[in-house]
Design a protein around this motif. Structure first.
Motif, short mmCIF file in Angstrom:
data_model
loop_
_atom_site.label_atom_id
_atom_site.label_comp_id
_atom_site.label_asym_id
_atom_site.label_seq_id
_atom_site.Cartn_x
_atom_site.Cartn_y
_atom_site.Cartn_z
N THR A 7 0.66 -1.20 -0.18
CA THR A 7 -0.07 -0.02 -0.12
C THR A 7 0.99 1.31 0.07
OG1 THR A 7 -0.04 -0.01 2.49
CG2 THR A 7 -1.90 -0.85 1.43
N MET A 8 0.28 2.39 -0.38
CA MET A 8 1.10 3.68 -0.56
C MET A 8 0.14 4.77 0.00
SD MET A 8 0.80 4.39 -4.62
CE MET A 8 -0.65 4.45 -5.36
N LYS A 9 0.68 5.98 -0.03
CA LYS A 9 0.07 7.16 0.28
C LYS A 9 -0.33 7.92 -1.28
CE LYS A 9 3.74 8.39 3.13
NZ LYS A 9 4.79 9.43 3.38
N ALA A 10 -1.49 8.54 -1.30
CA ALA A 10 -1.92 8.82 -2.45
C ALA A 10 -3.10 10.03 -2.01
CB ALA A 10 -2.48 7.67 -3.34
N VAL A 11 -3.52 10.62 -3.16
CA VAL A 11 -4.72 11.55 -2.77
C VAL A 11 -5.43 11.34 -3.93
CG1 VAL A 11 -5.47 13.95 -3.01
CG2 VAL A 11 -3.30 13.55 -1.88
N LEU A 12 -6.85 10.82 -3.46
CA LEU A 12 -7.93 10.54 -4.36
C LEU A 12 -9.18 11.55 -4.35
CD1 LEU A 12 -8.24 6.77 -3.19
CD2 LEU A 12 -6.55 7.58 -5.13
N CYS A 13 -9.72 11.51 -5.48
CA CYS A 13 -10.87 12.32 -5.83
C CYS A 13 -12.11 11.10 -6.20
CB CYS A 13 -10.55 13.07 -7.31
SG CYS A 13 -11.04 14.70 -7.23
N ASP A 14 -13.07 11.15 -5.30
CA ASP A 14 -14.09 10.23 -5.54
C ASP A 14 -15.40 10.63 -6.22
OD1 ASP A 14 -13.10 8.04 -3.70
OD2 ASP A 14 -13.28 9.39 -2.10
N LYS A 15 -15.22 12.11 -6.51
CA LYS A 15 -16.32 12.64 -7.16
C LYS A 15 -15.78 13.84 -7.47
CE LYS A 15 -18.18 14.25 -2.86
NZ LYS A 15 -19.20 14.26 -1.82
N THR A 16 -16.66 14.78 -8.42
CA THR A 16 -16.29 16.23 -8.68
C THR A 16 -16.62 17.01 -7.72
OG1 THR A 16 -18.51 16.38 -9.99
CG2 THR A 16 -16.69 15.67 -11.25
N GLY A 17 -15.97 18.38 -7.40
CA GLY A 17 -16.19 19.40 -6.76
C GLY A 17 -15.34 20.29 -6.45
N GLY A 18 -15.05 20.77 -5.15
CA GLY A 18 -14.17 21.79 -4.67
C GLY A 18 -12.77 21.04 -4.32
N PRO A 19 -11.79 21.85 -3.68
CA PRO A 19 -10.87 21.13 -3.24
C PRO A 19 -11.05 20.16 -2.09
CG PRO A 19 -10.53 23.48 -3.67
CD PRO A 19 -11.82 23.30 -3.64
N GLU A 20 -12.27 20.25 -1.50
CA GLU A 20 -12.62 19.34 -0.43
C GLU A 20 -12.71 18.20 -0.72
OE1 GLU A 20 -14.35 21.66 -1.39
OE2 GLU A 20 -16.17 20.82 -2.20
N VAL A 21 -12.87 17.74 -2.19
CA VAL A 21 -13.08 16.10 -2.64
C VAL A 21 -11.80 15.65 -2.80
CG1 VAL A 21 -15.46 16.83 -3.74
CG2 VAL A 21 -13.17 16.86 -5.05
N LEU A 22 -10.64 16.18 -2.54
CA LEU A 22 -9.39 15.54 -2.54
C LEU A 22 -8.98 14.85 -1.32
CD1 LEU A 22 -7.54 18.58 -4.32
CD2 LEU A 22 -7.96 16.35 -5.27
N ARG A 23 -9.09 13.40 -1.34
CA ARG A 23 -9.04 12.91 -0.21
C ARG A 23 -7.82 12.13 0.03
NH1 ARG A 23 -10.23 7.29 0.52
NH2 ARG A 23 -11.22 7.24 -1.59
N TYR A 24 -6.88 12.32 1.24
CA TYR A 24 -5.52 11.68 1.38
C TYR A 24 -5.82 10.37 2.11
CZ TYR A 24 -0.96 11.18 3.97
OH TYR A 24 0.07 10.48 4.10
N THR A 25 -5.02 9.33 1.47
CA THR A 25 -5.28 8.08 2.10
C THR A 25 -3.69 7.60 2.14
OG1 THR A 25 -5.91 5.78 1.79
CG2 THR A 25 -5.53 7.17 -0.17
N GLU A 26 -3.62 6.49 3.34
CA GLU A 26 -2.33 5.75 3.20
C GLU A 26 -2.22 4.27 2.76
OE1 GLU A 26 -0.35 6.81 7.10
OE2 GLU A 26 -0.08 9.12 6.41
N ASP A 27 -3.74 4.10 2.38
CA ASP A 27 -3.74 2.65 2.29
C ASP A 27 -4.31 2.33 1.04
OD1 ASP A 27 -6.24 3.26 2.63
OD2 ASP A 27 -6.61 2.42 4.21
N GLN A 28 -3.92 3.07 0.02
CA GLN A 28 -4.16 2.77 -1.54
C GLN A 28 -3.19 1.76 -2.22
OE1 GLN A 28 -6.47 3.70 -3.20
NE2 GLN A 28 -5.79 3.99 -5.31
N PRO A 29 -3.77 0.69 -2.82
CA PRO A 29 -2.68 -0.38 -3.36
C PRO A 29 -1.94 0.03 -4.31
CG PRO A 29 -4.96 -1.03 -3.37
CD PRO A 29 -5.04 0.52 -2.92
N VAL A 30 -0.58 -0.37 -4.25
CA VAL A 30 0.42 0.04 -5.07
C VAL A 30 0.02 -0.37 -6.16
CG1 VAL A 30 2.94 -0.38 -5.56
CG2 VAL A 30 2.15 0.29 -3.35
N PRO A 31 0.14 0.40 -7.29
CA PRO A 31 -0.26 0.03 -8.75
C PRO A 31 0.60 -1.37 -9.41
CG PRO A 31 0.31 2.10 -8.96
CD PRO A 31 0.58 1.77 -7.46
N LYS A 32 -0.07 -2.36 -9.87
CA LYS A 32 0.88 -3.47 -10.60
C LYS A 32 1.41 -2.95 -11.86
CE LYS A 32 -0.61 -7.00 -8.05
NZ LYS A 32 -0.41 -6.19 -6.79
#
Ligand SMILES: NC(=O)c1ccc[n+]([C@@H]2O[C@H](COP(=O)([O-])OP(=O)(O)OC[C@H]3O[C@@H](n4cnc5c(N)ncnc54)[C@H](OP(=O)(O)O)[C@@H]3O)[C@@H](O)[C@H]2O)c1
Length: 331
Positions: A7-32
């Motif tokens: 897993t890795m740190k990443a910032v994800l967007c789950d939907k459209t919107g303002g800057p508040e839709v940018l979600r920081y996570t530390e458990d995003q799977p590392v891409p294959k």
């Protein structure tokens, strides 16, 4: 292959919107890493205005959740197969590919180039997408000639500061617009012969005509909604207006009959359609590296943000508080 985390740190967007839709996570799977791809352990991700277009929905997301970021710099952590343009583990590279607001990004090898010696990785990334954009504008969208007078909107922005230096190097006279005195001063330090504060002087076209009475040879307009009409007025007979961004909103549908007034040429340019093939990407990246190595192009890094602070970076960019390049530290 060196051992990789799951897993890795990443910032994800789950939907459209303002800057508040940018979600920081530390458990995003590392891409294959897929066939003909390399997995890059990012050191920095680049922030570009286009990231806000995907976040707001102005540009459609390819899939959800979305990892923003069109470019990154780092080290090859894994390679997929043998058709990878000679890249190997531990190579220091820079690339164009969506998904760089993350610790790791899997990138088609043909979108990845090795960092040349003699240029730092933050400078390379600071100049990469934006510098190649500026170079494609002056070489292909409208080919700038010595003696041309060129108008550039948002001259103190990331692309704007690079474009000013390249125009000066080509022997053109660059006129810029920006919204504050500080930005105007900074743009003058980056190649612009004349600056107009278009916030203080909303009717800025007559100011351009004071400098270029017949109008300018070409306008590079990335502001869009609030400037597109003025750009058509500011250009001279048989001149070109190159639209390449939407910082204030998109250019609305326009009546092409407007263009017959002065035989104006217009186009809507995008970097990605100038670097489709590997040869094209190598041509523009090598040209950029030459500019950086020769010291003819200085990259102004506005700020390096932590991955956790990407929301603030977007607020600063959209709030017109930045001059130059915004980077994210991804490690
Ligand atoms: N077509 C392509 O391939 C391509 C590639 C790279 C960038 N671009 C475009 O080039 C432009 C510059 O990109 P960048 O990343 O370097 O951004 P930037 O220029 O650093 O930031 C955008 C600037 O636009 C100006 N602006 C004018 N009206 C605005 C408004 N209503 N809201 C926000 N900003 C406004 C601001 O400068 P002032 O405060 O001085 O007005 C602001 O600093 C963007 O439009 C981007 O989409 C296009």
């Amino acid at each position: 292959m060196s051992s990789l985390p799951s897993t890795m740190k990443a910032v994800l967007c789950d939907k459209t919107g303002g800057p508040e839709v940018l979600r920081y996570t530390e458990d995003q799977p590392v891409p294959k890493v897929g066939e003909s791809e390399v997995l890059v352990k990012n050191k920095f991700g680049g922030i570009n205005y286009i990231d806000t277009y995907y976040r707001t929905g102005l540009y459609p997301a390819p899939s959800w959740p979305l990892t923003l970021g069109q470019e990154g710099v780092g080290t090859v952590a894994a390679v997929g197969g043998s058709d990878v343009h000679g890249l190997k583990e531990n190579d220091e590279v820079v690339y164009l590919k969506q998904g760089s607001y993350a610790e790791y990004t899997s990138v088609p090898a043909d979108r990845v180039v090795k960092i040349p010696s003699g240029v730092s990785d933050d400078t390379v990334l600071g100049g990469f997408l934006m510098g190649m954009t500026a170079l494609t504008l002056v070489k292909e969208a409208y080919e700038v000639k010595k003696g041309d007078t060129i108008l550039v909107h948002a001259a103190a922005g990331g692309v704007g500061l690079l474009l000013g230096q390249i125009l000066k190097d080509l022997g053109a006279t660059a006129i810029g617009t920006a919204s504050t005195k500080e930005k105007c001063d900074m743009a003058k330090e980056h190649g612009y012969a004349h600056m107009i504060n278009y916030k203080d002087i909303p009717d800025w076209v007559p100011e351009v005509k004071k400098i270029a009475p017949e109008g300018v040879t070409c306008v590079y307009d990335s502001v869009g909604k609030t400037t597109w009409e003025g750009s058509l007025e500011a250009v001279k007979r048989k001149g070109s207006v190159i639209y390449f961004g939407n910082a204030s909103g998109p250019v609305p549908p326009m009546n092409i009959a407007l263009l017959s007034k002065k035989n104006t040429k217009i186009m809507r340019a995008t970097l990605m359609q100038y670097v489709v093939t590997r040869d094209e990407l190598e041509y523009y990246s090598n040209l950029l590296f030459d500019y950086l190595r020769d010291g003819k192009l200085k990259v102004n890094i506005h700020k390096i943000y932590d991955l956790k602070d990407v929301q603030q970076a977007h607020k600063d960019l959209e709030g017109r508080l930045t001059s130059g390049k915004l980077l994210i530290k991804t490690t």
